[in-house]
Scaffold this motif. Structure first.
Motif, PDB file in Angstrom:
ATOM      1  N   GLU A 197       0.675  -1.155   0.020  1.00  0.00           N
ATOM      2  CA  GLU A 197      -0.091  -0.204   0.088  1.00  0.00           C
ATOM      3  C   GLU A 197       0.868   1.139   0.084  1.00  0.00           C
ATOM      4  OE1 GLU A 197      -3.898   1.091   2.667  1.00  0.00           O
ATOM      5  OE2 GLU A 197      -2.050   1.440   3.793  1.00  0.00           O
ATOM      6  N   ALA A 198       0.530   2.153  -0.957  1.00  0.00           N
ATOM      7  CA  ALA A 198       1.530   3.196  -0.990  1.00  0.00           C
ATOM      8  C   ALA A 198       1.205   4.223   0.039  1.00  0.00           C
ATOM      9  CB  ALA A 198       1.371   4.080  -2.446  1.00  0.00           C
ATOM     10  N   GLY A 199       2.080   4.829   0.629  1.00  0.00           N
ATOM     11  CA  GLY A 199       1.904   5.922   1.779  1.00  0.00           C
ATOM     12  C   GLY A 199       1.609   7.206   1.328  1.00  0.00           C
ATOM     13  N   VAL A 200       1.379   8.154   2.340  1.00  0.00           N
ATOM     14  CA  VAL A 200       1.172   9.542   1.826  1.00  0.00           C
ATOM     15  C   VAL A 200       2.231  10.221   1.171  1.00  0.00           C
ATOM     16  CG1 VAL A 200       0.373  11.873   2.863  1.00  0.00           C
ATOM     17  CG2 VAL A 200      -0.480   9.578   4.011  1.00  0.00           C
ATOM     18  N   ALA A 201       2.018  10.664   0.148  1.00  0.00           N
ATOM     19  CA  ALA A 201       2.938  11.418  -0.752  1.00  0.00           C
ATOM     20  C   ALA A 201       2.762  12.924  -0.668  1.00  0.00           C
ATOM     21  CB  ALA A 201       2.556  11.061  -2.233  1.00  0.00           C
ATOM     22  N   ILE A 240      -3.461   8.250   1.441  1.00  0.00           N
ATOM     23  CA  ILE A 240      -3.465   6.938   1.078  1.00  0.00           C
ATOM     24  C   ILE A 240      -4.969   6.692   0.438  1.00  0.00           C
ATOM     25  CG2 ILE A 240      -3.644   4.490   2.212  1.00  0.00           C
ATOM     26  CD1 ILE A 240      -1.694   5.372   4.234  1.00  0.00           C
ATOM     27  N   SER A 241      -4.763   5.991  -0.518  1.00  0.00           N
ATOM     28  CA  SER A 241      -6.051   5.415  -1.389  1.00  0.00           C
ATOM     29  C   SER A 241      -7.022   5.188  -0.429  1.00  0.00           C
ATOM     30  CB  SER A 241      -5.760   4.562  -2.532  1.00  0.00           C
ATOM     31  OG  SER A 241      -7.262   4.174  -3.209  1.00  0.00           O
ATOM     32  N   GLY A 242      -8.373   5.832  -0.553  1.00  0.00           N
ATOM     33  CA  GLY A 242      -9.328   5.285   0.175  1.00  0.00           C
ATOM     34  C   GLY A 242      -9.570   6.139   1.512  1.00  0.00           C
ATOM     35  N   HIS A 243      -8.716   6.803   1.758  1.00  0.00           N
ATOM     36  CA  HIS A 243      -8.742   7.690   3.150  1.00  0.00           C
ATOM     37  C   HIS A 243      -9.536   8.850   2.902  1.00  0.00           C
ATOM     38  CE1 HIS A 243      -5.056   5.770   5.452  1.00  0.00           C
ATOM     39  NE2 HIS A 243      -5.942   4.786   4.944  1.00  0.00           N
TER      40      HIS A 243
END
Lengths: 114, 110
Positions: A1-5, A26-29
């Motif tokens: 899962e990719a983190g916050v960019a 993050i995707s879906g947050h």
């Protein structure tokens, strides 16, 4: 899962200039936070979004700071005009929903105002 | 805003030593979190404590929530250089105001 960019990672500007920071949570947050962390201190919440609505912006200096999250996904934080005391790390964080205690932080953007 | 005070502000110790850092507030918290922040990175959640008197362990780290839920401590046994960082306590999430403590900067010298 990719983190916050976050981008950029570093920014140097002169006082009275404008600057903008970008955050992709993050995707879906659904919940997104912007914090200001001055050297040697803990992070201070500037603004909290739930989807594209503002939940809390009581500590945002609205005369110079603005933030938006138009589509409820990524967000930008802008400072116009910058002051010397705005030199800090600007952290973005996200959580799955409001009420969830775990926040995931990005690496931050380091701003130096000369 | 509920003020969270952390002590000590700075701590420099030798590898293998034990240490305790504290987080105190004048107000009661429903829950409290501990984060570690390494240089150049954002804070990372270590633990959440909820019940008064609760003790949680994470390898060499022991977290305790005070009985009155106004204070918390973090104890590190046999500190290692990898423990170096800024330790933050805080309450975050939900519709309540998000608050972080002032932080304890820990340096573990090899």
């Amino acid at each position: 899962e990719a983190g916050v960019a976050q981008s950029p990672r570093y920014k140097i500007i002169e006082k009275r200039q404008s600057v903008a920071f970008w955050c992709n949570p993050i995707s879906g947050h659904a919940t997104l936070y912007w914090y200001q962390q001055i050297l040697g201190q803990g992070p201070k919440l500037l603004i909290q979004f739930q989807n594209n609505g503002v939940v809390d912006d009581s500590q945002l200096p609205k005369d110079r700071f603005s933030a938006e999250r138009l589509k409820g996904v990524d967000s930008t934080l802008k400072i116009q005009p910058a002051k010397l005391e705005d030199s800090a790390v600007y952290l973005c964080a996200s959580s799955f929903f409001v009420g969830q205690e775990t926040q995931y932080f990005g690496p931050g953007t380091r701003l130096l105002v000369l | 805003t509920q003020l969270l005070e952390q002590s000590p502000q700075f701590l420099s110790i030798q590898e293998g030593e034990n240490l305790t850092v504290y987080c105190n507030s004048s107000s009661v918290f429903s829950s409290l979190q501990w984060y570690r922040q390494e240089p150049g990175e954002g804070p990372v959640l270590l633990v959440t404590v909820v019940t008064g008197g609760e003790v949680k362990k994470l390898k060499r780290l022991t977290f305790q929530f005070g009985d009155a839920r106004k204070d918390s401590s973090l104890h590190i046994t046999a500190a290692q250089p990898g423990d170096t960082g800024l330790y933050l306590c805080g309450r975050s999430g939900g519709y309540q105001k998000v608050t972080f403590g002032t932080g304890t900067k820990l340096q573990v010298i090899p």
